[in-house]
Scaffold this motif. Structure first.
Motif: not given
Length: 68
Positions: A21, A40, A42-43, A48-50, A53
């Motif tokens: 992270q 972004d 998370y790229e 990790e999972d976004a 939303t």
């Protein structure tokens, strides 16, 4: 009870995950600074999972992209 609430909010304390992270955020900030564009996070964190939303949040993202 308190520990379960903390883990639900913040996630695991596994060192490898925390390290990924930190490096993901660092790389995203560095790239965003160099190209002057929002990136972004998370790229750069493949394991990790976004966070999910809502429809409204996704719509606001689309509007911001369209106006930029």
């Amino acid at each position: 009870m308190i520990w379960r609430a903390y883990r639900a909010k913040r996630g695991s304390l596994f060192f490898g995950r925390r390290l990924e992270q930190v490096f993901g955020r660092y790389h995203a900030d560095y790239i965003a600074l160099k190209i002057q564009k929002e990136v972004d996070v998370y790229e750069f964190m493949p394991h990790e999972d976004a966070p999910e939303t809502s429809f409204e949040e996704e719509r606001m993202k689309a509007i911001r992209k369209k106006s930029a």
